[in-house]
Scaffold this active site. Structure first.
Site, PDB file in Angstrom:
ATOM      1  N   GLU A 353      52.539  70.532 -75.937  1.00  0.00           N
ATOM      2  CA  GLU A 353      52.120  71.908 -76.159  1.00  0.00           C
ATOM      3  C   GLU A 353      50.613  71.936 -76.384  1.00  0.00           C
ATOM      4  O   GLU A 353      50.052  71.065 -77.047  1.00  0.00           O
ATOM      5  CB  GLU A 353      52.877  72.573 -77.301  1.00  0.00           C
ATOM      6  CG  GLU A 353      52.851  71.845 -78.609  1.00  0.00           C
ATOM      7  CD  GLU A 353      53.558  72.642 -79.719  1.00  0.00           C
ATOM      8  OE1 GLU A 353      52.842  73.200 -80.564  1.00  0.00           O
ATOM      9  OE2 GLU A 353      54.799  72.683 -79.742  1.00  0.00           O
ATOM     10  N   HIS A 438      59.793  68.000 -86.041  1.00  0.00           N
ATOM     11  CA  HIS A 438      61.065  68.268 -85.361  1.00  0.00           C
ATOM     12  C   HIS A 438      62.148  67.254 -85.709  1.00  0.00           C
ATOM     13  O   HIS A 438      62.652  66.552 -84.830  1.00  0.00           O
ATOM     14  CB  HIS A 438      60.861  68.249 -83.840  1.00  0.00           C
ATOM     15  CG  HIS A 438      59.883  69.253 -83.319  1.00  0.00           C
ATOM     16  ND1 HIS A 438      59.317  69.165 -82.064  1.00  0.00           N
ATOM     17  CD2 HIS A 438      59.390  70.391 -83.866  1.00  0.00           C
ATOM     18  CE1 HIS A 438      58.505  70.198 -81.864  1.00  0.00           C
ATOM     19  NE2 HIS A 438      58.521  70.948 -82.952  1.00  0.00           N
ATOM     20  N   ASN A 476      60.515  71.919 -77.782  1.00  0.00           N
ATOM     21  CA  ASN A 476      60.618  72.358 -79.172  1.00  0.00           C
ATOM     22  C   ASN A 476      62.069  72.776 -79.456  1.00  0.00           C
ATOM     23  O   ASN A 476      62.705  73.402 -78.614  1.00  0.00           O
ATOM     24  CB  ASN A 476      59.672  73.527 -79.423  1.00  0.00           C
ATOM     25  CG  ASN A 476      58.310  73.303 -78.813  1.00  0.00           C
ATOM     26  OD1 ASN A 476      58.203  73.153 -77.599  1.00  0.00           O
ATOM     27  ND2 ASN A 476      57.296  73.260 -79.616  1.00  0.00           N
TER      28      ASN A 476
HETATM   29  P1  FDA Z   1      65.900  74.513 -91.231  1.00  0.00           P
HETATM   30  O1  FDA Z   1      65.063  73.369 -91.668  1.00  0.00           O
HETATM   31  O2  FDA Z   1      65.250  75.615 -90.498  1.00  0.00           O
HETATM   32  O3  FDA Z   1      66.604  75.169 -92.502  1.00  0.00           O
HETATM   33  C1  FDA Z   1      67.229  74.403 -93.514  1.00  0.00           C
HETATM   34  C2  FDA Z   1      67.137  75.155 -94.843  1.00  0.00           C
HETATM   35  O4  FDA Z   1      68.003  74.530 -95.786  1.00  0.00           O
HETATM   36  C3  FDA Z   1      65.736  75.152 -95.463  1.00  0.00           C
HETATM   37  O5  FDA Z   1      65.362  76.468 -95.781  1.00  0.00           O
HETATM   38  C4  FDA Z   1      65.906  74.284 -96.719  1.00  0.00           C
HETATM   39  O6  FDA Z   1      65.067  74.684 -97.777  1.00  0.00           O
HETATM   40  C5  FDA Z   1      67.364  74.483 -97.054  1.00  0.00           C
HETATM   41  N1  FDA Z   1      67.960  73.361 -97.809  1.00  0.00           N
HETATM   42  C6  FDA Z   1      67.808  72.043 -97.574  1.00  0.00           C
HETATM   43  N2  FDA Z   1      68.538  71.324 -98.455  1.00  0.00           N
HETATM   44  C7  FDA Z   1      69.147  72.215 -99.266  1.00  0.00           C
HETATM   45  C8  FDA Z   1      70.037  72.073-100.386  1.00  0.00           C
HETATM   46  N3  FDA Z   1      70.455  70.865-100.813  1.00  0.00           N
HETATM   47  N4  FDA Z   1      70.464  73.194-101.015  1.00  0.00           N
HETATM   48  C9  FDA Z   1      70.053  74.425-100.576  1.00  0.00           C
HETATM   49  N5  FDA Z   1      69.215  74.611 -99.521  1.00  0.00           N
HETATM   50  C10 FDA Z   1      68.784  73.512 -98.872  1.00  0.00           C
HETATM   51  N6  FDA Z   1      60.436  74.405 -83.459  1.00  0.00           N
HETATM   52  C11 FDA Z   1      60.341  75.118 -82.312  1.00  0.00           C
HETATM   53  O7  FDA Z   1      61.323  75.270 -81.590  1.00  0.00           O
HETATM   54  N7  FDA Z   1      59.149  75.699 -81.963  1.00  0.00           N
HETATM   55  C12 FDA Z   1      58.024  75.556 -82.732  1.00  0.00           C
HETATM   56  O8  FDA Z   1      56.965  76.116 -82.393  1.00  0.00           O
HETATM   57  C13 FDA Z   1      58.109  74.780 -83.920  1.00  0.00           C
HETATM   58  N8  FDA Z   1      57.011  74.541 -84.697  1.00  0.00           N
HETATM   59  C14 FDA Z   1      57.144  73.911 -85.919  1.00  0.00           C
HETATM   60  C15 FDA Z   1      56.045  73.786 -86.769  1.00  0.00           C
HETATM   61  C16 FDA Z   1      56.208  73.219 -88.026  1.00  0.00           C
HETATM   62  C17 FDA Z   1      55.021  73.067 -88.941  1.00  0.00           C
HETATM   63  C18 FDA Z   1      57.500  72.771 -88.461  1.00  0.00           C
HETATM   64  C19 FDA Z   1      57.703  72.174 -89.825  1.00  0.00           C
HETATM   65  C20 FDA Z   1      58.575  72.891 -87.609  1.00  0.00           C
HETATM   66  C21 FDA Z   1      58.415  73.446 -86.338  1.00  0.00           C
HETATM   67  N9  FDA Z   1      59.500  73.583 -85.478  1.00  0.00           N
HETATM   68  C22 FDA Z   1      59.363  74.252 -84.283  1.00  0.00           C
HETATM   69  C23 FDA Z   1      60.824  73.015 -85.828  1.00  0.00           C
HETATM   70  C24 FDA Z   1      61.858  74.058 -86.296  1.00  0.00           C
HETATM   71  O9  FDA Z   1      61.295  74.889 -87.278  1.00  0.00           O
HETATM   72  C25 FDA Z   1      63.091  73.321 -86.831  1.00  0.00           C
HETATM   73  O10 FDA Z   1      63.610  72.536 -85.779  1.00  0.00           O
HETATM   74  C26 FDA Z   1      64.166  74.268 -87.332  1.00  0.00           C
HETATM   75  O11 FDA Z   1      63.695  75.075 -88.375  1.00  0.00           O
HETATM   76  C27 FDA Z   1      65.404  73.511 -87.797  1.00  0.00           C
HETATM   77  O12 FDA Z   1      66.430  74.453 -88.022  1.00  0.00           O
HETATM   78  P2  FDA Z   1      67.677  74.104 -88.917  1.00  0.00           P
HETATM   79  O13 FDA Z   1      68.613  75.269 -88.894  1.00  0.00           O
HETATM   80  O14 FDA Z   1      68.211  72.782 -88.518  1.00  0.00           O
HETATM   81  O15 FDA Z   1      67.125  73.887 -90.409  1.00  0.00           O
END
Ligand code: FDA
Length: 497
Positions: A353, A438, A476
């Site tokens: 990207e 990711h 992504n």
């Molecule tokens: P996700 O991580 O979204 O949600 C999990 C939630 O569970 C969190 O809110 C967490 O706090 C909570 N949690 C964890 N443990 C817990 C517990 N024990 N009790 C209660 N709550 C708990 N992807 C993409 O497609 N395009 C992009 O442009 C980007 N860019 C990007 C930038 C940055 C800086 C990051 C960090 C990530 C990206 N991503 C991305 C990746 C994308 O955001 C990521 O793949 C998804 O959010 C994952 O989705 P999930 O539903 O798996 O979990």
């Protein structure tokens, strides 16, 4: 509340959790969502909910006393600084071999990510999720996910002229001159809002370097899409600042869920137990894996199978900057939302990207986050003496990702007569190879679960997030996470409820 009984409890409010909650609620099921991060609906004393990227404050990091910026240096100088310990929005979780960035709060990763909403090329899908019917995904679930997420595309004529995508046009020019395919990438950021930002008609967000630490205006995070719809059903309750610590079979059927309520310093202020008929693990690849590995090893969920914790990958993430000639400025104004990429997956194993470097000044730098076809997979395991879950990722494993990224950037550098930047990740360090945005895998579909995310060994437990995807999506990941969740929840509602 403590002692409550709920039909369905969802752990986490990211993509997987939000899809599950909405579709279950629409099917008439009451859902309780538990989220360890904050609600992110109340402005601070500066009138804004989220802190900007150029001056991260207490809101920026999850329980750290010093920022851990992905680009640690600028012009050779370290830029991290002390911040008060707070349940901020971005977690930089350190597993020794790799730093894993994740969103924390209601909306999960949608709060902090770049919004790039990419559907993998169909020809590559079978290597991403071999047991899933690709026809169904591309005819039904990817379109459903894109609609639910509010994905939109940039107006090409505007892209060609606006100052804020000069960096992306330079990226396009260099890619094409070296014979690479440049692809426009859809986003969940509202491009019409961005146009108004550029025109000075509305408060700036993408054009004010609001990425990584939350976006105050134009981004359609899950709070504005799936979660807003879920709440509107009247059947979904969300408890923020509550962390699930245990799930175990309850004597009268269902599962006992142990939960800690935390304050903004991370201190536990109450412990609660809830009994749930069904539990969806949607805590993200790392969060779900950590819980399941611990619960299996400590005997709370003894019947989970031997695939738990396996198949974890970093989506091959590696970052790099290039130094352009003075006749190729990338612009002092850069939209924080990327909208283009360089596709060299089939020939070289990399999709890069074209990322912003929104410092506010002209840097003559091109910056890229590459997703590569890395073969490496790590495993989570329970470290009993330390009382935590470890990940056996090896730092040397990033070399294959670097080599794949070089299939693009060595060629561009040679064609343009340019060199790599060495000042972004330390002093004389070219590759950002210490991190991933990711995380994927740890409860892989059709291995730790059946082909729809039902965890083996404990009926009524499901994984429905990035943990299902074995380490790589070729692009992504969040559109694929969302589409897979749409597919799985439809089946679960039809057959399990
Ligand atoms: P996700 O991580 O979204 O949600 C999990 C939630 O569970 C969190 O809110 C967490 O706090 C909570 N949690 C964890 N443990 C817990 C517990 N024990 N009790 C209660 N709550 C708990 N992807 C993409 O497609 N395009 C992009 O442009 C980007 N860019 C990007 C930038 C940055 C800086 C990051 C960090 C990530 C990206 N991503 C991305 C990746 C994308 O955001 C990521 O793949 C998804 O959010 C994952 O989705 P999930 O539903 O798996 O979990």
């Amino acid at each position: 509340p403590n002692g409550a009984r709920v039909p369905v409890l969802v752990i986490g409010t990211g993509y997987g959790g939000s899809v599950a909650a909405l579709r279950l609620a629409q099917a008439g099921v009451d859902v309780h969502m538990v989220e360890m991060g904050m609600t992110w609906d109340t402005p601070g004393s500066d009138g804004k909910i989220f802190s900007g990227m150029r001056s991260p404050d207490y809101r920026a990091y999850w329980l750290r006393t010093r920022t851990k910026q992905p680009l640690s240096n600028f012009l050779g100088f370290p830029i991290d600084k002390d911040v008060p310990r707070y349940t901020g929005i971005l977690d930089a979780e350190d597993f020794g071999g790799i730093l894993v960035y994740q969103g924390r709060g209601v909306g999960g990763g949608s709060l902090v990510n770049g919004g790039m909403a990419v559907t993998p090329k169909r020809s590559r899908f079978s290597s991403v999720l071999p047991s899933v019917n690709a026809d169904e995904m591309y005819n039904v679930y990817y379109p459903r996910a894109n609609a639910g997420l509010g994905v939109n595309e940039i107006d090409r004529a505007w892209f060609d002229t606006t100052d804020c995508y000069q960096y992306a046009r330079v990226g396009r020019k260099h890619a094409q001159r070296s014979g690479f395919e440049f692809v426009y990438v859809p986003n969940v950021y509202d491009f019409n809002y961005m146009k108004q930002e550029a025109a000075g008609a509305v408060p700036k967000s993408a054009l004010n370097a609001e990425i990584l630490y939350g976006n105050n205006y134009g981004k359609k995070s899950l709070q504005k899409t799936y979660l807003a719809q879920a709440k509107a059903t009247g059947r979904v309750a969300i408890s923020a600042q509550h962390r699930v610590t245990s799930v175990s079979p309850a004597s009268g059927g269902g599962y006992t869920v142990a939960i800690e309520q935390i304050d903004t310093t991370g201190a536990v202020v109450a412990t609660k137990t809830v009994t749930a008929g069904r539990v969806f693990f949607a805590a993200g690849s790392v969060g779900t894996s950590k819980l399941l590995v611990k619960l299996k090893a400590t005997g709370a969920l003894p019947n989970l199978n031997g695939e738990i914790g396996k198949g974890w990958g970093d989506n091959g993430n590696v970052m790099v900057g290039r130094a352009n000639h003075l006749w190729d400025p990338t612009g002092s104004l850069q939209s924080g939302m990327p909208t283009g990429g360089i596709d060299n997956w089939d020939a070289g194993g990399a999709f890069a990207e074209v990322a912003p470097l929104p410092t506010g000044i002209e840097t003559y730098a091109s910056f890229y986050l590459s997703i590569t076809n890395t073969p490496h997979r790590a495993q989570f395991s329970w470290n009993a003496s330390a009382g935590r879950v470890d990940l056996d990722w090896q730092t040397a494993w990033k070399q294959s990702s670097i080599d794949m990224a070089k299939s693009i950037f060595d060629k561009i550098n040679s064609k343009e007569g340019t060199i790599y930047r060495t000042d972004l990740f330390g002093t004389y360090k070219i590759w950002g190879d210490h991190l991933t945005y990711h995380p994927l895998g740890g409860a892989v579909l059709n291995k730790a679960t059946d082909n729809y995310g039902r965890l083996h060994g404990h009926p009524g437990l499901y994984a429905i997030d990035g943990s299902l995807i074995p380490g790589n999506t070729s692009v992504n990941p969040f559109v694929t996470i969302t589409a897979l969740a749409e597919r799985n929840i439809e089946k679960i509602i039809a057959t399990d409820l």
